[in-house]
Design a protein around this motif. Structure first.
Motif, PDB file in Angstrom:
ATOM      1  N   PRO A 138     -13.565  -8.069  -4.766  1.00 58.73           N
ATOM      2  CA  PRO A 138     -13.583  -6.826  -5.538  1.00 58.73           C
ATOM      3  C   PRO A 138     -13.445  -5.585  -4.656  1.00 58.73           C
ATOM      4  N   PHE A 139     -12.763  -4.569  -5.183  1.00 60.64           N
ATOM      5  CA  PHE A 139     -12.520  -3.362  -4.421  1.00 60.64           C
ATOM      6  C   PHE A 139     -13.826  -2.639  -4.103  1.00 60.64           C
ATOM      7  N   GLY A 140     -13.924  -2.150  -2.888  1.00 61.31           N
ATOM      8  CA  GLY A 140     -15.084  -1.355  -2.497  1.00 61.31           C
ATOM      9  C   GLY A 140     -14.640   0.037  -2.103  1.00 61.31           C
ATOM     10  N   HIS A 141     -15.567   0.793  -1.557  1.00 62.50           N
ATOM     11  CA  HIS A 141     -15.220   2.108  -1.028  1.00 62.50           C
ATOM     12  C   HIS A 141     -15.909   2.291   0.318  1.00 62.50           C
ATOM     13  N   PRO A 142     -15.145   2.568   1.376  1.00 62.22           N
ATOM     14  CA  PRO A 142     -13.688   2.726   1.328  1.00 62.22           C
ATOM     15  C   PRO A 142     -12.967   1.389   1.140  1.00 62.22           C
ATOM     16  N   LEU A 143     -11.708   1.456   0.731  1.00 62.63           N
ATOM     17  CA  LEU A 143     -10.908   0.242   0.574  1.00 62.63           C
ATOM     18  C   LEU A 143     -10.736  -0.441   1.927  1.00 62.63           C
ATOM     19  N   VAL A 144     -10.864  -1.756   1.931  1.00 60.32           N
ATOM     20  CA  VAL A 144     -10.744  -2.533   3.169  1.00 60.32           C
ATOM     21  C   VAL A 144      -9.429  -3.293   3.145  1.00 60.32           C
ATOM     22  N   ARG A 145      -8.579  -3.026   4.120  1.00 64.38           N
ATOM     23  CA  ARG A 145      -7.263  -3.669   4.167  1.00 64.38           C
ATOM     24  C   ARG A 145      -7.390  -5.162   4.472  1.00 64.38           C
ATOM     25  N   ARG A 146      -6.594  -5.967   3.763  1.00 68.27           N
ATOM     26  CA  ARG A 146      -6.546  -7.406   4.030  1.00 68.27           C
ATOM     27  C   ARG A 146      -5.605  -7.682   5.204  1.00 68.27           C
ATOM     28  N   GLN A 147      -6.008  -8.599   6.052  1.00 68.80           N
ATOM     29  CA  GLN A 147      -5.174  -8.961   7.195  1.00 68.80           C
ATOM     30  C   GLN A 147      -3.921  -9.716   6.768  1.00 68.80           C
ATOM     31  N   ASP A 148      -3.997 -10.401   5.615  1.00 65.86           N
ATOM     32  CA  ASP A 148      -2.864 -11.200   5.152  1.00 65.86           C
ATOM     33  C   ASP A 148      -2.069 -10.496   4.055  1.00 65.86           C
ATOM     34  N   ALA A 149      -2.182  -9.169   3.972  1.00 65.47           N
ATOM     35  CA  ALA A 149      -1.483  -8.416   2.925  1.00 65.47           C
ATOM     36  C   ALA A 149       0.029  -8.565   3.076  1.00 65.47           C
ATOM     37  N   PRO A 150       0.757  -8.785   1.985  1.00 67.73           N
ATOM     38  CA  PRO A 150       2.221  -8.875   2.050  1.00 67.73           C
ATOM     39  C   PRO A 150       2.817  -7.563   2.538  1.00 67.73           C
ATOM     40  N   VAL A 151       3.963  -7.639   3.166  1.00 65.54           N
ATOM     41  CA  VAL A 151       4.613  -6.435   3.688  1.00 65.54           C
ATOM     42  C   VAL A 151       4.883  -5.470   2.532  1.00 65.54           C
ATOM     43  N   GLY A 152       4.561  -4.212   2.759  1.00 66.81           N
ATOM     44  CA  GLY A 152       4.862  -3.169   1.786  1.00 66.81           C
ATOM     45  C   GLY A 152       3.944  -3.101   0.591  1.00 66.81           C
ATOM     46  N   SER A 153       2.828  -3.818   0.607  1.00 67.49           N
ATOM     47  CA  SER A 153       1.967  -3.850  -0.578  1.00 67.49           C
ATOM     48  C   SER A 153       1.377  -2.474  -0.893  1.00 67.49           C
ATOM     49  N   GLU A 154       0.975  -1.713   0.123  1.00 69.78           N
ATOM     50  CA  GLU A 154       0.426  -0.382  -0.126  1.00 69.78           C
ATOM     51  C   GLU A 154       1.517   0.570  -0.635  1.00 69.78           C
ATOM     52  N   GLN A 155       2.717   0.404  -0.116  1.00 65.35           N
ATOM     53  CA  GLN A 155       3.830   1.225  -0.600  1.00 65.35           C
ATOM     54  C   GLN A 155       4.147   0.907  -2.056  1.00 65.35           C
ATOM     55  N   MET A 156       3.996  -0.368  -2.430  1.00 61.14           N
ATOM     56  CA  MET A 156       4.230  -0.769  -3.813  1.00 61.14           C
ATOM     57  C   MET A 156       3.217  -0.114  -4.746  1.00 61.14           C
ATOM     58  N   ILE A 157       1.953  -0.018  -4.295  1.00 58.12           N
ATOM     59  CA  ILE A 157       0.927   0.653  -5.094  1.00 58.12           C
ATOM     60  C   ILE A 157       1.340   2.102  -5.352  1.00 58.12           C
ATOM     61  N   GLN A 158       1.734   2.791  -4.284  1.00 58.75           N
ATOM     62  CA  GLN A 158       2.169   4.177  -4.412  1.00 58.75           C
ATOM     63  C   GLN A 158       3.370   4.287  -5.347  1.00 58.75           C
ATOM     64  N   SER A 159       4.349   3.409  -5.170  1.00 56.90           N
ATOM     65  CA  SER A 159       5.569   3.472  -5.980  1.00 56.90           C
ATOM     66  C   SER A 159       5.282   3.210  -7.449  1.00 56.90           C
ATOM     67  N   TYR A 160       4.497   2.158  -7.735  1.00 54.59           N
ATOM     68  CA  TYR A 160       4.177   1.845  -9.127  1.00 54.59           C
ATOM     69  C   TYR A 160       3.407   2.986  -9.797  1.00 54.59           C
ATOM     70  N   LEU A 161       2.471   3.588  -9.056  1.00 48.96           N
ATOM     71  CA  LEU A 161       1.687   4.684  -9.619  1.00 48.96           C
ATOM     72  C   LEU A 161       2.581   5.893  -9.897  1.00 48.96           C
ATOM     73  N   GLU A 162       3.464   6.206  -8.976  1.00 50.97           N
ATOM     74  CA  GLU A 162       4.380   7.333  -9.182  1.00 50.97           C
ATOM     75  C   GLU A 162       5.320   7.067 -10.357  1.00 50.97           C
ATOM     76  N   ILE A 163       5.804   5.837 -10.476  1.00 52.28           N
ATOM     77  CA  ILE A 163       6.681   5.488 -11.595  1.00 52.28           C
ATOM     78  C   ILE A 163       5.933   5.614 -12.919  1.00 52.28           C
ATOM     79  N   LEU A 164       4.684   5.146 -12.946  1.00 50.96           N
ATOM     80  CA  LEU A 164       3.874   5.257 -14.157  1.00 50.96           C
ATOM     81  C   LEU A 164       3.737   6.720 -14.580  1.00 50.96           C
ATOM     82  N   LEU A 165       3.396   7.586 -13.639  1.00 43.53           N
ATOM     83  CA  LEU A 165       3.212   9.001 -13.959  1.00 43.53           C
ATOM     84  C   LEU A 165       4.519   9.653 -14.394  1.00 43.53           C
ATOM     85  N   VAL A 166       5.616   9.325 -13.726  1.00 40.61           N
ATOM     86  CA  VAL A 166       6.913   9.892 -14.104  1.00 40.61           C
ATOM     87  C   VAL A 166       7.312   9.427 -15.500  1.00 40.61           C
ATOM     88  N   ARG A 167       7.049   8.149 -15.825  1.00 37.87           N
ATOM     89  CA  ARG A 167       7.353   7.639 -17.168  1.00 37.87           C
ATOM     90  C   ARG A 167       6.596   8.438 -18.234  1.00 37.87           C
TER      91      ARG A 167
END
Length: 298
Positions: A138-167
């Motif tokens: 579960p997410f905590g604060h501050p967010l703790v990065r996973r060592q096995d995170a797929p490439v670009g996962s944080e960028q995907m979060i930003q992109s999806y959020l921006e797309i949602l707001l633009v929609r």
């Protein structure tokens, strides 16, 4: 002049205009609260949205009150005091995310309550999914990065959020114009079919549905139905039906109205043993362990 002799300075670069840009993410959560949960409130110098995935909550934002039902989202501007509580004895599931965005376009979202359509709900699901891959869950604060995170996962979060707001910005602009919204009849019928199938499964959550039965009810070939449903939900029909049962079980456990045997019967399990086995497979917790974790949050 040959192609190789072309002066590259003749090419002009176009700077892409951004309607809004997410600078930083502060928190992200998927909450499963008990039926009497109440949040006393806070304010902070960044944006926040709260989306009701299940249930119903009453939100207080400065001097305003809002009743949010399933599918609704509210935005809190920086330094706006906000609080909420569960209503009608229903245990709510909420997505809450906070972020920095200094774009002028964000003024549109001040004191806004909006209802999300299928495409926008899918974007929210993608944000949570990418968040689980990028950060410890579960997410905590501050967010703790996973060592096995797929490439670009944080960028995907930003992109999806921006797309949602633009929609959401576009939808508002289209609604205010005189031009009718353009829709593709085929896409609409596919979404309608998916929604009808989902509603059918919700109405028969106590049954033992099969792909064959559902395809006969809606007069659609099994292969076609399977592919369409997977495309629009990212789940197979049976995966979705199983998830539906477990999600409902979580709500019933949090509402504390029925015991585990009664819950298993309501959801069509042949015994409380099979219910407990399915619940643990899906959540990595037994029903009693889940009940204890929920109580600790209240």
């Amino acid at each position: 002049m040959t192609i190789s002799e072309t002066n590259t300075t003749e090419y002009q670069r176009t700077h892409l205009r951004m309607s809004l840009v997410i600078q930083k993410v502060i928190t992200m959560h998927y909450f499963e609260f008990g039926k009497d949960y109440s949040f006393n409130g806070e304010k902070h110098d960044f944006w926040e949205f709260l989306y009701v995935d299940r249930g119903e909550v009453e939100v207080h934002a400065d001097a305003q009150r809002y009743l949010l039902k399933q599918g609704s989202i509210i935005f809190h501007k920086p330094n706006e005091f906000h609080s909420f509580y569960a209503t009608k004895g229903k245990a709510p599931n909420l997505i809450v995310m906070t972020f920095d965005c200094h774009s002028k376009a964000m003024q549109f979202f001040e004191q806004k309550v909006l209802h999300l359509e299928d495409e926008e709900r899918n974007l929210l699901a993608q944000i949570v999914r990418e968040g689980q891959q990028a950060f410890e869950f579960p997410f905590g604060h501050p967010l703790v990065r996973r060592q096995d995170a797929p490439v670009g996962s944080e960028q995907m979060i930003q992109s999806y959020l921006e797309i949602l707001l633009v929609r959401l910005l576009r939808k508002s602009a289209q609604a205010e114009s005189d031009t009718p919204l353009s829709t593709v009849a085929k896409e609409k019928s596919v979404h309608d079919l998916t929604s009808k199938v989902m509603s059918y499964m919700e109405a028969h959550i106590d049954a033992h549905l099969t792909l064959n039965e559902i395809s006969q009810v809606f007069c659609v070939g099994k292969t076609q139905l399977k592919e369409l449903f997977k495309k629009h939900t990212n789940y197979t029909l049976m995966e979705y039906f199983a998830k539906l049962k477990i999600d409902q079980a979580k709500i019933l456990i949090r509402e504390e109205t029925y015991n585990f045997t009664e819950i298993s019967r309501q959801l069509g399990f042949s015994s409380v043993h099979y219910f407990s086995k399915a619940f643990k497979k899906a959540t990595l917790m037994s029903p009693s362990e889940y009940a204890r974790t929920v109580k600790s949050r209240m």
